[in-house]
Design a protein around this motif. Structure first.
Motif, PDB file in Angstrom:
ATOM      1  N   ARG A 162     113.090  -9.201  31.082  1.00 53.46           N
ATOM      2  CA  ARG A 162     112.675  -8.026  31.818  1.00 53.46           C
ATOM      3  C   ARG A 162     111.414  -7.399  31.184  1.00 53.46           C
ATOM      4  N   VAL A 163     111.112  -7.899  29.842  1.00 54.48           N
ATOM      5  CA  VAL A 163     109.963  -7.104  28.951  1.00 54.48           C
ATOM      6  C   VAL A 163     108.704  -7.602  29.771  1.00 54.48           C
ATOM      7  N   ARG A 164     107.603  -6.854  29.751  1.00 50.42           N
ATOM      8  CA  ARG A 164     106.190  -7.091  30.374  1.00 50.42           C
ATOM      9  C   ARG A 164     105.190  -6.781  29.352  1.00 50.42           C
ATOM     10  N   ARG A 207     123.300   6.441  27.422  1.00 50.28           N
ATOM     11  CA  ARG A 207     123.408   7.130  28.696  1.00 50.28           C
ATOM     12  C   ARG A 207     122.041   8.010  29.167  1.00 50.28           C
ATOM     13  N   ALA A 208     121.460   8.498  28.037  1.00 49.84           N
ATOM     14  CA  ALA A 208     120.062   9.236  28.452  1.00 49.84           C
ATOM     15  C   ALA A 208     119.301   8.180  29.035  1.00 49.84           C
ATOM     16  N   LEU A 209     119.237   7.003  28.187  1.00 54.83           N
ATOM     17  CA  LEU A 209     118.045   5.962  28.864  1.00 54.83           C
ATOM     18  C   LEU A 209     118.739   5.199  30.012  1.00 54.83           C
ATOM     19  N   PHE A 210     120.248   5.056  30.107  1.00 49.33           N
ATOM     20  CA  PHE A 210     120.394   4.510  31.521  1.00 49.33           C
ATOM     21  C   PHE A 210     119.857   5.132  32.472  1.00 49.33           C
ATOM     22  N   ALA A 211     119.907   6.331  32.546  1.00 47.59           N
ATOM     23  CA  ALA A 211     119.553   7.072  33.786  1.00 47.59           C
ATOM     24  C   ALA A 211     117.805   6.816  34.378  1.00 47.59           C
ATOM     25  N   PHE A 212     117.097   5.963  33.417  1.00 43.40           N
ATOM     26  CA  PHE A 212     115.852   5.745  33.993  1.00 43.40           C
ATOM     27  C   PHE A 212     116.073   4.349  34.672  1.00 43.40           C
ATOM     28  N   GLY A 213     117.004   3.904  34.836  1.00 44.03           N
ATOM     29  CA  GLY A 213     117.047   2.479  35.717  1.00 44.03           C
ATOM     30  C   GLY A 213     116.327   1.511  35.189  1.00 44.03           C
ATOM     31  N   GLY A 214     115.529   1.065  36.364  1.00 44.41           N
ATOM     32  CA  GLY A 214     114.565  -0.049  36.079  1.00 44.41           C
ATOM     33  C   GLY A 214     113.648  -0.055  35.087  1.00 44.41           C
ATOM     34  N   ALA A 215     113.167   1.097  34.794  1.00 43.89           N
ATOM     35  CA  ALA A 215     112.075   1.284  33.934  1.00 43.89           C
ATOM     36  C   ALA A 215     112.576   1.089  32.154  1.00 43.89           C
ATOM     37  N   LEU A 216     113.743   0.938  32.230  1.00 45.97           N
ATOM     38  CA  LEU A 216     114.376   0.557  31.032  1.00 45.97           C
ATOM     39  C   LEU A 216     114.534  -0.891  30.807  1.00 45.97           C
ATOM     40  N   ARG A 217     113.839  -1.692  30.183  1.00 41.94           N
ATOM     41  CA  ARG A 217     113.557  -3.034  30.386  1.00 41.94           C
ATOM     42  C   ARG A 217     114.990  -3.742  29.316  1.00 41.94           C
ATOM     43  N   THR A 218     115.039  -3.269  28.275  1.00 45.09           N
ATOM     44  CA  THR A 218     116.091  -4.044  27.375  1.00 45.09           C
ATOM     45  C   THR A 218     116.436  -3.012  26.214  1.00 45.09           C
ATOM     46  N   MET A 219     117.422  -2.939  25.454  1.00 45.96           N
ATOM     47  CA  MET A 219     117.806  -2.206  24.397  1.00 45.96           C
ATOM     48  C   MET A 219     118.549  -3.054  23.385  1.00 45.96           C
ATOM     49  N   CYS A 230     114.760  -7.442  14.727  1.00 49.37           N
ATOM     50  CA  CYS A 230     115.256  -7.217  16.116  1.00 49.37           C
ATOM     51  C   CYS A 230     114.059  -7.424  16.905  1.00 49.37           C
ATOM     52  N   LEU A 231     112.577  -6.926  16.472  1.00 52.09           N
ATOM     53  CA  LEU A 231     111.445  -7.032  17.242  1.00 52.09           C
ATOM     54  C   LEU A 231     111.063  -8.587  17.559  1.00 52.09           C
ATOM     55  N   ASN A 232     111.453  -9.245  16.275  1.00 49.14           N
ATOM     56  CA  ASN A 232     111.185 -10.760  16.157  1.00 49.14           C
ATOM     57  C   ASN A 232     111.978 -11.419  17.482  1.00 49.14           C
ATOM     58  N   GLU A 233     113.237 -10.989  17.346  1.00 45.60           N
ATOM     59  CA  GLU A 233     113.864 -11.762  18.397  1.00 45.60           C
ATOM     60  C   GLU A 233     113.659 -11.333  19.881  1.00 45.60           C
ATOM     61  N   VAL A 234     113.457 -10.078  20.235  1.00 47.98           N
ATOM     62  CA  VAL A 234     112.801  -9.667  21.496  1.00 47.98           C
ATOM     63  C   VAL A 234     111.469 -10.709  21.735  1.00 47.98           C
ATOM     64  N   ALA A 235     110.846 -10.702  20.778  1.00 42.43           N
ATOM     65  CA  ALA A 235     109.325 -11.265  21.020  1.00 42.43           C
ATOM     66  C   ALA A 235     109.583 -12.776  21.382  1.00 42.43           C
ATOM     67  N   ARG A 236     110.578 -13.372  20.639  1.00 38.09           N
ATOM     68  CA  ARG A 236     110.878 -14.810  20.896  1.00 38.09           C
ATOM     69  C   ARG A 236     111.580 -15.149  22.251  1.00 38.09           C
ATOM     70  N   ALA A 237     112.392 -14.145  22.553  1.00 31.81           N
ATOM     71  CA  ALA A 237     113.073 -14.273  23.751  1.00 31.81           C
ATOM     72  C   ALA A 237     112.142 -13.830  25.132  1.00 31.81           C
ATOM     73  N   SER A 238     111.327 -12.893  24.965  1.00 33.33           N
ATOM     74  CA  SER A 238     110.517 -12.931  25.878  1.00 33.33           C
ATOM     75  C   SER A 238     109.181 -13.649  26.242  1.00 33.33           C
ATOM     76  N   ASN A 239     108.725 -14.173  25.087  1.00 30.86           N
ATOM     77  CA  ASN A 239     107.789 -15.224  25.052  1.00 30.86           C
ATOM     78  C   ASN A 239     106.333 -14.340  24.888  1.00 30.86           C
ATOM     79  N   ALA A 279     110.505  -0.074  27.217  1.00 35.47           N
ATOM     80  CA  ALA A 279     110.211   0.800  28.569  1.00 35.47           C
ATOM     81  C   ALA A 279     109.179   0.616  29.210  1.00 35.47           C
ATOM     82  N   ALA A 280     109.159   0.878  30.392  1.00 36.14           N
ATOM     83  CA  ALA A 280     107.864   0.851  31.285  1.00 36.14           C
ATOM     84  C   ALA A 280     106.926   1.894  30.741  1.00 36.14           C
ATOM     85  N   PRO A 281     105.585   1.568  30.480  1.00 38.58           N
ATOM     86  CA  PRO A 281     104.903   2.644  29.652  1.00 38.58           C
ATOM     87  C   PRO A 281     104.760   3.754  30.380  1.00 38.58           C
ATOM     88  N   GLY A 282     104.810   4.017  31.648  1.00 45.80           N
ATOM     89  CA  GLY A 282     104.932   5.384  32.541  1.00 45.80           C
ATOM     90  C   GLY A 282     105.878   6.287  32.240  1.00 45.80           C
TER      91      GLY A 282
END
Length: 292
Positions: A162-164, A207-219, A230-239, A279-282
């Protein structure tokens, strides 16, 4: 008192009277509940309203007790946090102990006290487990294998898929405290540090971040390998490529000093009480405010 009453014997893992005594005197009083007290071969769990989420991990930390925690609280916190990072509310834990012959019962009780306190603090129940004993010299005192089951928050879909491009990265606090605390507690290292582990359950933050629903991409929790891995793994998985401003990463001066002495980089040091969110930038600023 009979010889051997204060240490683990091979017969404690044989399933007989000493095993039963260990369960009754050490485990049940510290984290017993109506499911665990049934003492079945497994736990019969009530149904979940949301999708079940499961994780498993093993804990072999040395030393067993370190500033800010121990192997028992670490096992609970690490397993709970893995469930939270999947977008799930943690519900139940399973713990399996591998004990070395001669391990002190007082030390085991102390670790189990810590487990009970950590589980209560995270709002989870320990519902089943196991104990095995290996011969003296064939273990390192105690290993803990943990599994956790949680309930995915309805409508929440987290993952690198879901990372953009253009998304924001949020880090919940300074990096490297757990890794430096462990290194400083090892007697063979010729330096001392006042840094304590950040080990804790991230229930409130998640829980504080769960409340943002779809604006939360991954944790993710940046444990082994730290923030950089951690960031390398996210980059590799999201291409996607991830760029960070290193000066914007929260730092602890004591951690940085210890890493300088050791010739290490705090971005690669383990954490046990921090989360990384994409997170979604907005919504990033609002998410940071919610975490604070």
């Amino acid at each position: 008192m009979n010889a051997g009453d204060d240490v683990i014997l091979l017969s404690h893992g044989a399933g007989g009277k000493l095993t039963a005594r260990l369960i009754d005197s050490v485990f049940l009083p510290r984290y017993g509940n109506e499911i665990l007290h049934r003492l079945g071969d497994g736990a019969v769990l009530p149904p979940l309203a949301g999708d079940p989420v499961m994780t498993t991990d093993a804990y072999v930390v040395s030393p067993r007790f370190f500033p800010g925690g121990d192997i028992g609280s670490l096992a609970v916190h690490g397993t709970v946090n893995d469930l939270l990072m999947c977008g799930a509310e943690p519900r139940w834990l399973s713990l399996a102990f591998v004990l070395e012959e001669g391990f002190g019962l007082d030390e085991l009780a102390r670790i189990c006290d810590s487990i009970g306190q950590a589980a209560a603090g995270a709002g989870v129940m320990i519902v089943t487990g196991d104990t095995k004993v290996v011969e003296r010299g064939r273990g390192d005192g105690i290993y803990i294998a943990a599994a956790g089951v949680g309930e995915r928050v309805r409508g929440l879909d987290l993952g690198p898929h879901r990372v953009r491009a253009g998304d924001a990265i949020i880090l919940s606090g300074p990096v490297g405290q757990h890794g430096v605390a462990i290194l400083g507690a090892r007697r063979e290292l010729a330096f001392a540090t006042s840094v304590a582990s950040d080990s804790r359950a991230l229930v409130r933050e998640a829980r504080a971040l769960f409340a943002f629903g779809g604006a939360l991409r991954t944790m993710h929790d940046p444990t082994r390998g730290g923030l950089a891995t951690c960031l390398n793994e996210v980059a590799r998985a999201s291409n996607l490529r991830i760029a960070i401003d290193e000066d914007a990463v929260p730092r602890d001066a004591r951690v940085e000093h210890a890493c300088e002495l050791l010739g290490m980089d705090s971005l690669y040091m383990a954490n046990e009480g921090k989360l990384v969110a994409v997170a979604a930038p907005g919504e990033a600023a609002a998410m940071c405010a919610a975490l604070r």
